[in-house]
Design an enzyme around this catalytic site. Structure first.
Site, mmCIF file in Angstrom:
data_model
loop_
_atom_site.group_PDB
_atom_site.id
_atom_site.type_symbol
_atom_site.label_atom_id
_atom_site.label_comp_id
_atom_site.label_asym_id
_atom_site.label_seq_id
_atom_site.Cartn_x
_atom_site.Cartn_y
_atom_site.Cartn_z
ATOM 1 N N ASN A 9 19.678 24.042 91.904
ATOM 2 C CA ASN A 9 18.612 23.168 91.318
ATOM 3 C C ASN A 9 17.184 24.136 91.606
ATOM 4 O O ASN A 9 16.799 24.533 92.652
ATOM 5 C CB ASN A 9 18.296 21.840 92.248
ATOM 6 C CG ASN A 9 17.431 20.912 92.146
ATOM 7 O OD1 ASN A 9 16.501 21.460 91.087
ATOM 8 N ND2 ASN A 9 17.397 19.763 92.585
ATOM 9 N N ARG A 88 20.857 21.671 87.623
ATOM 10 C CA ARG A 88 20.433 20.543 87.388
ATOM 11 C C ARG A 88 19.036 20.948 86.348
ATOM 12 O O ARG A 88 18.232 21.890 86.368
ATOM 13 C CB ARG A 88 19.515 20.098 88.680
ATOM 14 C CG ARG A 88 18.580 18.958 88.554
ATOM 15 C CD ARG A 88 18.076 18.204 89.371
ATOM 16 N NE ARG A 88 17.472 17.005 89.351
ATOM 17 C CZ ARG A 88 17.008 16.460 90.201
ATOM 18 N NH1 ARG A 88 16.665 16.813 91.706
ATOM 19 N NH2 ARG A 88 16.362 15.339 90.010
ATOM 20 N N HIS A 177 15.421 10.774 86.833
ATOM 21 C CA HIS A 177 16.514 10.666 87.826
ATOM 22 C C HIS A 177 17.873 10.161 87.267
ATOM 23 O O HIS A 177 18.513 9.326 88.114
ATOM 24 C CB HIS A 177 15.859 9.537 88.758
ATOM 25 C CG HIS A 177 14.797 9.959 89.525
ATOM 26 N ND1 HIS A 177 13.695 8.946 89.685
ATOM 27 C CD2 HIS A 177 14.314 11.100 90.124
ATOM 28 C CE1 HIS A 177 12.691 9.617 90.496
ATOM 29 N NE2 HIS A 177 12.876 10.971 90.680
ATOM 30 N N ARG A 238 2.506 10.737 93.015
ATOM 31 C CA ARG A 238 1.939 10.309 91.238
ATOM 32 C C ARG A 238 1.588 8.925 91.263
ATOM 33 O O ARG A 238 2.189 8.107 92.085
ATOM 34 C CB ARG A 238 3.280 10.447 90.719
ATOM 35 C CG ARG A 238 3.841 11.864 90.355
ATOM 36 C CD ARG A 238 4.991 12.068 89.765
ATOM 37 N NE ARG A 238 6.020 12.814 90.527
ATOM 38 C CZ ARG A 238 7.309 12.861 90.363
ATOM 39 N NH1 ARG A 238 7.814 12.389 89.217
ATOM 40 N NH2 ARG A 238 8.102 13.337 91.128
ATOM 41 N N GLU A 381 22.756 12.946 94.596
ATOM 42 C CA GLU A 381 22.879 13.726 93.287
ATOM 43 C C GLU A 381 23.732 14.978 93.195
ATOM 44 O O GLU A 381 24.217 15.088 92.031
ATOM 45 C CB GLU A 381 21.441 13.833 92.922
ATOM 46 C CG GLU A 381 20.512 12.845 92.907
ATOM 47 C CD GLU A 381 18.799 12.976 92.623
ATOM 48 O OE1 GLU A 381 18.286 12.906 93.810
ATOM 49 O OE2 GLU A 381 18.721 12.927 91.632
#
Ligand code: AMP
Length: 394
Positions: A9, A88, A177, A238, A381
């Site tokens: 990742n 990823r 996601h 965010r 994940e």
């Protein structure tokens, strides 16, 4: 027989990695490289419970991944048995609707997608290039954050803007996601012993980034993130949804540049904008002390979440389960409690004791006779990526 998969990742200045055995699903190594492109970088490599750290200058991902391979050679496990590398990839655009084995054409297509994810895709591509150079004899696979949402219907993914312009620039809701929503939704069906084909559910991935999805028969029909991962729920830093008119307003009234507004909405908004902290573990003592900004941050967070769940209830018509996952969803008792209490008229009945219990296991936090099952399921994940990588090479 073991089937180790290396998962990467790559962020702009960091690389997270893991080796997972696809047969036993055991994690045999984890690591983190930080400060790529800065004066001095660090690597933390863990194998068999032993952590090995080192420092080096990493001018780019190529040098960083070469050092990662050297750490594997020195401290194990051997990378010789690795059967595939899973990468990823944040944005697959409209082109990549599923996990894809990487070749030169895929790299070229990923480069074309850079305008859609200018912060995320370039380091992802740099990591793929470097990893293919280091491990040229195994397949490399791209796992997309957006792929799970390729099933969104046009009425959900289309913005009400000029269709020609939207087509020219690929402007639409993509959703992110996806690996987590896919993994957790399957786990929820398994947990409840439901057949995916006739199962309507809502998944709330509440981490530092947060998104929620409506899933019908295993296919996403709506989600809260959009063209970028800025839309939707309140997040750590965010803003989530704001009036799109806010951007020209800030430019005209506050004299902010586009880059400043982008930074403001992505890094200085959400919980941190409202309260000064982005982590619920810091927010909790502030709320206990009666800090008004912290209390408002919690109120806004929960209000937004309830509004999304309400709208997805209306879209799906009938919902059998709501699942909380990720750092906040798995750990923050009050967010879950306030959300479920507000939804009581719609058949969500909280079991307060179950909600208060701490556990790393998948569990039910609604009463046994609650018409809608409310679950907490830890996301994984990396494991989801490992499974997808194996499926792609098979
Ligand atoms: P993630 O992005 O999934 O790693 O989630 C990280 C976020 O989860 C943090 O910023 C916190 O807001 C929240 N979080 C993690 N652990 C806890 C905890 N034990 N209690 C409350 N919130 C937590």
């Amino acid at each position: 027989m073991s089937k180790p998969i290396l998962l990467l990742n790559c962020g702009s200045s960091s690389v997270k990695y893991q080796v997972i055995d696809a047969e036993s699903e055991a994690v045999t190594a984890t690591g983190l490289i930080q400060r790529i492109g800065e004066d001095l970088g660090t690597i933390d490599h863990t194998h068999d419970g032993n952590k090995h750290s080192d420092q080096r200058v990493y001018p780019d991902h190529k040098v960083a991944l070469a050092h990662m391979v050297a750490m594997f050679e020195q401290y194990g496990p051997s990378l010789n048995e690795v059967v595939a590398v899973g990468h990823r990839c944040v944005h697959g655009g409209e082109r990549f609707r599923e996990t894809t084995v990487i070749d030169d054409a895929v790299i070229a297509a990923l480069r074309e997608l850079i305008p859609l994810a200018p912060l995320h895709n370039p380091p992802g591509i740099a990591g793929i290039d470097a990893a293919r150079a280091e491990l040229p004899d195994v397949p490399h696979v791209a796992v997309f954050d957006t792929a799970f949402f390729s099933t969104l219907p046009a009425q959900a993914y289309s913005y009400a803007i000029d269709t020609d312009l939207a087509k020219r620039y690929g402007i639409r809701k993509y959703g992110f996601h996806g690996t987590s929503h896919s993994y957790v939704s399957r786990k929820a069906a398994e947990f409840l012993g439901k057949d995916m084909a006739s199962f309507n559910q809502i998944v709330a991935h509440l981490g530092n980034g947060a998104s929620i999805s409506a899933i019908q028969a295993g296919a996403a029909v709506d989600t809260s993130m959009g063209l970028t991962p800025l839309a939707g729920l309140v997040m750590g830093t965010r803003s989530g949804d704001v009036d799109p008119g806010l951007t020209p307003f800030l430019a005209n009234q506050a004299g902010m540049s586009i880059a400043e507004i982008d930074d403001f909405l992505n890094k200085k908004s959400g919980l941190i904008g409202l309260s000064g902290v982005n982590d619920f573990r810091d927010l909790e003592p502030m709320m206990d002390a009666g800090d008004e900004r912290a209390l408002l941050a919690m109120d806004v967070y929960v209000h937004r979440l309830i509004s999304y769940i309400g709208s997805y209830l209306a879209l799906l018509g009938h919902v059998e389960a709501l699942t909380f996952t990720a750092g906040v969803g798995e750990n923050q008792v009050m967010v879950r409690e306030r959300t479920i209490r507000a939804l009581e008229p719609f058949g969500f009945v909280l079991d307060p004791e179950a909600n208060n219990a701490r556990s790393k296991q998948a569990r039910r936090i609604s009463t046994p006779d609650s018409p809608v099952a409310v679950l907490v399921i830890p996301t994984n994940e990396e494991l989801a990526m490992a499974r997808e990588t194996v499926a792609a090479i098979n």
